[in-house]
Write a protein that holds these residues in place. Structure first.
Motif: not given
Length: 85
Positions: A47-48, A50-51, A54-55
């Motif tokens: 999840i980290t 992926c975030v 995205y950022l």
């Protein structure tokens, strides 16, 4: 201190069977807890990533930065390099 029955009695066999089953179930529970923790850590890492991706993609500058230098086309004539104005 716990008193154990003699080895030859049927009760000793029953106690041994119960004790070995308990240690196996405790080790199985420990293994499940360990695997669960590892799965949660792996999920949090994914999840980290992926975030962060995205950022990184969403915060790119919309236009290129101006360096203050204007680009000019260079022309090569008779071995010399000239800047075309």
């Amino acid at each position: 201190m716990q008193l154990l029955p003699r080895e030859s009695s049927p009760y000793a066999t029953l106690v041994r069977a119960q004790t070995s089953g308990t240690s196996q179930s405790q080790s199985s529970i420990g293994a499940l807890v360990g695997l669960s923790i590892a799965a949660v850590v792996l999920f949090a890492f994914i999840i980290t990533v992926c975030v962060l991706c995205y950022l990184f993609i969403s915060t790119k500058p919309r236009s290129k930065l101006d360096t203050g230098l204007s680009l000019q086309m260079a022309v090569k004539l008779e071995g010399a390099l000239y800047v075309k104005k």
